[in-house]
Scaffold this active site. Structure first.
Site, PDB file in Angstrom:
ATOM      1  N   TYR A  35     -34.795 -22.541 -26.003  1.00  0.00           N
ATOM      2  CA  TYR A  35     -36.018 -23.034 -26.671  1.00  0.00           C
ATOM      3  C   TYR A  35     -35.967 -24.567 -26.746  1.00  0.00           C
ATOM      4  O   TYR A  35     -36.973 -25.247 -26.556  1.00  0.00           O
ATOM      5  CB  TYR A  35     -36.146 -22.442 -28.076  1.00  0.00           C
ATOM      6  CG  TYR A  35     -36.060 -20.938 -28.161  1.00  0.00           C
ATOM      7  CD1 TYR A  35     -36.534 -20.124 -27.132  1.00  0.00           C
ATOM      8  CD2 TYR A  35     -35.500 -20.312 -29.277  1.00  0.00           C
ATOM      9  CE1 TYR A  35     -36.456 -18.744 -27.215  1.00  0.00           C
ATOM     10  CE2 TYR A  35     -35.425 -18.931 -29.374  1.00  0.00           C
ATOM     11  CZ  TYR A  35     -35.895 -18.156 -28.335  1.00  0.00           C
ATOM     12  OH  TYR A  35     -35.818 -16.792 -28.421  1.00  0.00           O
TER      13      TYR A  35
ATOM     14  N   TYR B  37     -50.355   5.458 -36.658  1.00  0.00           N
ATOM     15  CA  TYR B  37     -51.270   4.312 -36.689  1.00  0.00           C
ATOM     16  C   TYR B  37     -52.567   4.665 -37.407  1.00  0.00           C
ATOM     17  O   TYR B  37     -53.242   5.645 -37.062  1.00  0.00           O
ATOM     18  CB  TYR B  37     -51.577   3.860 -35.258  1.00  0.00           C
ATOM     19  CG  TYR B  37     -52.602   2.747 -35.195  1.00  0.00           C
ATOM     20  CD1 TYR B  37     -52.231   1.432 -35.452  1.00  0.00           C
ATOM     21  CD2 TYR B  37     -53.938   3.011 -34.904  1.00  0.00           C
ATOM     22  CE1 TYR B  37     -53.176   0.402 -35.408  1.00  0.00           C
ATOM     23  CE2 TYR B  37     -54.877   1.995 -34.858  1.00  0.00           C
ATOM     24  CZ  TYR B  37     -54.493   0.695 -35.109  1.00  0.00           C
ATOM     25  OH  TYR B  37     -55.420  -0.324 -35.075  1.00  0.00           O
TER      26      TYR B  37
ATOM     27  N   LYS C 124     -47.755 -14.612 -37.352  1.00  0.00           N
ATOM     28  CA  LYS C 124     -47.685 -14.155 -38.733  1.00  0.00           C
ATOM     29  C   LYS C 124     -46.437 -13.316 -38.930  1.00  0.00           C
ATOM     30  O   LYS C 124     -45.993 -12.702 -37.950  1.00  0.00           O
ATOM     31  CB  LYS C 124     -48.937 -13.381 -39.165  1.00  0.00           C
ATOM     32  CG  LYS C 124     -49.465 -12.325 -38.210  1.00  0.00           C
ATOM     33  CD  LYS C 124     -48.644 -11.178 -37.749  1.00  0.00           C
ATOM     34  CE  LYS C 124     -48.075 -10.189 -38.724  1.00  0.00           C
ATOM     35  NZ  LYS C 124     -47.305  -9.092 -38.017  1.00  0.00           N
TER      36      LYS C 124
ATOM     37  N   SER D  53     -36.614 -18.744 -22.967  1.00  0.00           N
ATOM     38  CA  SER D  53     -35.917 -17.581 -23.496  1.00  0.00           C
ATOM     39  C   SER D  53     -34.486 -18.007 -23.795  1.00  0.00           C
ATOM     40  O   SER D  53     -34.083 -19.115 -23.440  1.00  0.00           O
ATOM     41  CB  SER D  53     -35.968 -16.454 -22.468  1.00  0.00           C
ATOM     42  OG  SER D  53     -35.433 -15.276 -22.995  1.00  0.00           O
TER      43      SER D  53
ATOM     44  N   ASP E  49     -44.915  -7.229 -42.325  1.00  0.00           N
ATOM     45  CA  ASP E  49     -45.363  -7.000 -40.954  1.00  0.00           C
ATOM     46  C   ASP E  49     -46.852  -6.669 -40.870  1.00  0.00           C
ATOM     47  O   ASP E  49     -47.593  -7.339 -40.138  1.00  0.00           O
ATOM     48  CB  ASP E  49     -44.542  -5.874 -40.312  1.00  0.00           C
ATOM     49  CG  ASP E  49     -44.819  -5.763 -38.827  1.00  0.00           C
ATOM     50  OD1 ASP E  49     -44.823  -6.822 -38.165  1.00  0.00           O
ATOM     51  OD2 ASP E  49     -45.055  -4.654 -38.333  1.00  0.00           O
TER      52      ASP E  49
ATOM     53  N   ARG F 115     -38.324  -5.326 -37.240  1.00  0.00           N
ATOM     54  CA  ARG F 115     -39.048  -5.063 -38.493  1.00  0.00           C
ATOM     55  C   ARG F 115     -38.225  -4.275 -39.504  1.00  0.00           C
ATOM     56  O   ARG F 115     -38.638  -4.122 -40.656  1.00  0.00           O
ATOM     57  CB  ARG F 115     -40.344  -4.298 -38.181  1.00  0.00           C
ATOM     58  CG  ARG F 115     -41.366  -5.143 -37.472  1.00  0.00           C
ATOM     59  CD  ARG F 115     -42.402  -4.299 -36.750  1.00  0.00           C
ATOM     60  NE  ARG F 115     -43.334  -5.131 -36.015  1.00  0.00           N
ATOM     61  CZ  ARG F 115     -43.045  -5.727 -34.856  1.00  0.00           C
ATOM     62  NH1 ARG F 115     -41.862  -5.568 -34.292  1.00  0.00           N
ATOM     63  NH2 ARG F 115     -43.933  -6.486 -34.257  1.00  0.00           N
TER      64      ARG F 115
ATOM     65  N   ARG G 121     -47.673 -10.304 -24.599  1.00  0.00           N
ATOM     66  CA  ARG G 121     -48.532  -9.645 -23.595  1.00  0.00           C
ATOM     67  C   ARG G 121     -49.998  -9.654 -24.010  1.00  0.00           C
ATOM     68  O   ARG G 121     -50.884  -9.456 -23.190  1.00  0.00           O
ATOM     69  CB  ARG G 121     -48.036  -8.219 -23.311  1.00  0.00           C
ATOM     70  CG  ARG G 121     -48.326  -7.225 -24.408  1.00  0.00           C
ATOM     71  CD  ARG G 121     -47.541  -5.936 -24.237  1.00  0.00           C
ATOM     72  NE  ARG G 121     -48.029  -4.881 -25.115  1.00  0.00           N
ATOM     73  CZ  ARG G 121     -47.837  -4.854 -26.431  1.00  0.00           C
ATOM     74  NH1 ARG G 121     -47.168  -5.817 -27.035  1.00  0.00           N
ATOM     75  NH2 ARG G 121     -48.317  -3.858 -27.159  1.00  0.00           N
TER      76      ARG G 121
HETATM   77  N1  LIG Z   1     -50.549 -11.009 -34.314  1.00  0.00           N
HETATM   78  C1  LIG Z   1     -50.191  -9.839 -33.840  1.00  0.00           C
HETATM   79  O1  LIG Z   1     -50.999  -9.023 -33.401  1.00  0.00           O
HETATM   80  C2  LIG Z   1     -48.725  -9.487 -33.800  1.00  0.00           C
HETATM   81  C3  LIG Z   1     -48.328  -8.265 -33.243  1.00  0.00           C
HETATM   82  C4  LIG Z   1     -46.958  -8.021 -33.108  1.00  0.00           C
HETATM   83  C5  LIG Z   1     -46.039  -8.931 -33.569  1.00  0.00           C
HETATM   84  N2  LIG Z   1     -46.456 -10.085 -34.161  1.00  0.00           N
HETATM   85  C6  LIG Z   1     -45.485 -11.062 -34.655  1.00  0.00           C
HETATM   86  O2  LIG Z   1     -44.843 -11.630 -33.522  1.00  0.00           O
HETATM   87  C7  LIG Z   1     -43.456 -11.853 -33.806  1.00  0.00           C
HETATM   88  C8  LIG Z   1     -42.630 -11.146 -32.750  1.00  0.00           C
HETATM   89  O3  LIG Z   1     -42.842  -9.755 -32.833  1.00  0.00           O
HETATM   90  P1  LIG Z   1     -42.487  -8.806 -31.562  1.00  0.00           P
HETATM   91  O4  LIG Z   1     -42.588  -7.420 -31.989  1.00  0.00           O
HETATM   92  O5  LIG Z   1     -43.283  -9.247 -30.392  1.00  0.00           O
HETATM   93  O6  LIG Z   1     -40.952  -9.181 -31.390  1.00  0.00           O
HETATM   94  P2  LIG Z   1     -39.891  -8.796 -30.264  1.00  0.00           P
HETATM   95  O7  LIG Z   1     -40.561  -8.095 -29.133  1.00  0.00           O
HETATM   96  O8  LIG Z   1     -38.732  -8.174 -30.921  1.00  0.00           O
HETATM   97  O9  LIG Z   1     -39.496 -10.239 -29.691  1.00  0.00           O
HETATM   98  C9  LIG Z   1     -38.910 -11.243 -30.440  1.00  0.00           C
HETATM   99  C10 LIG Z   1     -38.362 -12.274 -29.466  1.00  0.00           C
HETATM  100  O10 LIG Z   1     -37.703 -13.285 -30.202  1.00  0.00           O
HETATM  101  C11 LIG Z   1     -36.607 -13.781 -29.472  1.00  0.00           C
HETATM  102  N3  LIG Z   1     -35.439 -13.829 -30.373  1.00  0.00           N
HETATM  103  C12 LIG Z   1     -34.789 -14.951 -30.772  1.00  0.00           C
HETATM  104  N4  LIG Z   1     -33.790 -14.671 -31.599  1.00  0.00           N
HETATM  105  C13 LIG Z   1     -33.811 -13.323 -31.766  1.00  0.00           C
HETATM  106  C14 LIG Z   1     -32.989 -12.443 -32.497  1.00  0.00           C
HETATM  107  N5  LIG Z   1     -31.986 -12.876 -33.267  1.00  0.00           N
HETATM  108  N6  LIG Z   1     -33.265 -11.132 -32.424  1.00  0.00           N
HETATM  109  C15 LIG Z   1     -34.285 -10.660 -31.678  1.00  0.00           C
HETATM  110  N7  LIG Z   1     -35.101 -11.463 -30.958  1.00  0.00           N
HETATM  111  C16 LIG Z   1     -34.848 -12.787 -30.987  1.00  0.00           C
HETATM  112  C17 LIG Z   1     -36.382 -12.874 -28.261  1.00  0.00           C
HETATM  113  O11 LIG Z   1     -36.845 -13.594 -27.133  1.00  0.00           O
HETATM  114  P3  LIG Z   1     -35.839 -14.171 -26.021  1.00  0.00           P
HETATM  115  O12 LIG Z   1     -34.820 -13.110 -25.772  1.00  0.00           O
HETATM  116  O13 LIG Z   1     -36.737 -14.417 -24.883  1.00  0.00           O
HETATM  117  O14 LIG Z   1     -35.240 -15.438 -26.539  1.00  0.00           O
HETATM  118  C18 LIG Z   1     -37.318 -11.700 -28.513  1.00  0.00           C
HETATM  119  O15 LIG Z   1     -37.931 -11.256 -27.335  1.00  0.00           O
HETATM  120  C19 LIG Z   1     -43.244 -11.372 -35.239  1.00  0.00           C
HETATM  121  O16 LIG Z   1     -43.303 -12.478 -36.096  1.00  0.00           O
HETATM  122  C20 LIG Z   1     -44.401 -10.435 -35.496  1.00  0.00           C
HETATM  123  O17 LIG Z   1     -44.779 -10.406 -36.866  1.00  0.00           O
HETATM  124  C21 LIG Z   1     -47.781 -10.372 -34.263  1.00  0.00           C
END
Ligand SMILES: NC(=O)c1ccc[n+]([C@@H]2O[C@H](COP(=O)([O-])OP(=O)(O)OC[C@H]3O[C@@H](n4cnc5c(N)ncnc54)[C@H](OP(=O)(O)O)[C@@H]3O)[C@@H](O)[C@H]2O)c1
Length: 326
Positions: free
Chosen positions: A57, A233, A96, A35, A176, A164, A16
């Site tokens: 994917y 936070y 990351k 997805s 994280d 996490r 988002r």
């Molecule tokens: N740079 C930043 O500001 C920032 C901030 C937050 C997170 N991140 C990084 O972004 C990544 C995702 O974090 P998030 O919090 O956005 O994750 P999240 O909402 O939990 O989403 C992860 C996505 O991965 C897919 N997925 C594939 N295999 C999975 C499994 N076994 N279990 C759970 N999900 C699986 C799912 O998508 P589908 O169901 O669509 O396949 C799920 O929606 C992490 O590496 C995190 O470190 C970066």
């Protein structure tokens, strides 16, 4: 090719933030989302107005509809899907932490070299104008010789149902959010530390929910970092030098609220104006410059490899209760 057509590899929460950045960018368009189910891809695409969907994917990687993919999977899946995407001919921006082992980092770098495609870690804060100001303070010598950096990144979850907290997924506060202070220290100090000492408090799932680390750079230069899932936070950084110190209230996230103050060794504090820029735009524009103009990425893979190496050393130290030399 005047535009980069992006595909989202997952419907992760973090997308988002990245979707508006792709749309704000001058040379990017969001064309697809993949997805693990068609239903989830379709409802996500409808919500975000994304033209094309894929029920796996693999299917998106096999399609000609995208030039670059944004990988926002749980941490333990970053390496394999990055390599698969590169081998399928896609440029990759991977969230990351890039990977959880150095062997995986090296496999990812090798795949980028073999395919000649662009690969970068999505460390958005490094691209923001606030960090360019820090760089100028350090480069221009206004802080003098830097002896100490202290940085904190803490936050709490709304629910304990979170990737996490899963050890096999590369959970833990250091992976994280502690990785931000580690990366920031490397940016300011100009490289990784010589040795580190780490301390962790693990929670009931077995991941560190609090981490504190001390990073030593020689000549008495030290960085202290901490990360936590246990307290509300809170982020901050202070860079201390022989001629003054620079303090930031939001170095990594919510940078639009950041207050940056320079305290010289004598005289009044200087409140520094931070140019406004959407936090996630820089990493997207940087990918476009690399893909379309052949420029090197601003955040290099060598830098990424070094902060992953430092995080691994911190975890090794915390587990052993001893300093670890890099
Ligand atoms: N740079 C930043 O500001 C920032 C901030 C937050 C997170 N991140 C990084 O972004 C990544 C995702 O974090 P998030 O919090 O956005 O994750 P999240 O909402 O939990 O989403 C992860 C996505 O991965 C897919 N997925 C594939 N295999 C999975 C499994 N076994 N279990 C759970 N999900 C699986 C799912 O998508 P589908 O169901 O669509 O396949 C799920 O929606 C992490 O590496 C995190 O470190 C970066």
């Amino acid at each position: 090719m005047g535009q980069v057509r992006w595909g989202l590899l997952s419907t992760a929460n973090i997308n988002r933030r990245v979707i508006p950045a792709i749309r704000q960018s001058a040379r990017g368009e969001l064309t697809a989302v993949a997805s693990r189910s068609q239903e989830s891809a379709d409802s996500y695409a409808q919500h975000w107005d994304i033209p094309q969907t894929f029920a796996s994917y693999e299917a998106m990687l096999a399609s000609d509809a995208v030039d670059a993919v944004y990988i926002s999977l749980p941490n333990h899946l970053h390496a394999d899907w990055t390599i698969r995407a590169l081998q399928a001919g896609k440029h990759v921006l991977c969230e990351k932490p890039f990977a959880l082992t150095l062997a995986d980092v090296d496999r990812m770098i090798a795949a980028a070299q073999e395919t000649g495609l662009v690969l970068a870690e999505a460390f958005m804060y490094r691209h923001h104008p606030q960090m360019k100001l820090v760089e100028a303070f350090v480069r221009d010598g206004r802080l003098g010789d830097i002896s100490l950096i202290q940085s904190v990144f803490n936050f709490q979850f709304k629910s304990r149902d979170n990737i996490r907290l899963i050890p096999e997924y590369g959970g833990g506060s250091l992976w994280d959010v502690g990785i931000y202070p580690v990366s920031f220290a490397q940016f300011v100090m100009g490289g990784p530390p010589d040795w580190v000492f780490g301390f962790q408090e693990k929670g009931d799932t077995g991941v560190d929910e609090f981490f504190a680390g001390q990073l030593h750079y020689g000549h008495g230069r030290v960085t202290q970092i901490s990360s936590s899932f246990l307290t509300p936070y809170h982020t901050r950084s202070v860079v201390v030098g022989t001629k003054g110190r620079l303090r930031m209230s939001r170095p990594f996230t919510n940078v639009e609220e950041s207050e940056m103050v320079f305290y010289p060794d004598s005289g009044e504090p200087e409140y520094v104006d931070i140019p406004e820029e959407p936090l996630y735009l820089g990493e997207i524009e940087d990918m476009h410059a690399a893909i379309l103009d052949g420029r090197p990425t601003y955040l290099t893979l060598a830098e990424t490899r070094n902060h992953i190496r430092t995080v691994l050393a911190l975890y090794e130290s915390a587990a052993a209760g001893k300093p670890v030399f890099l």
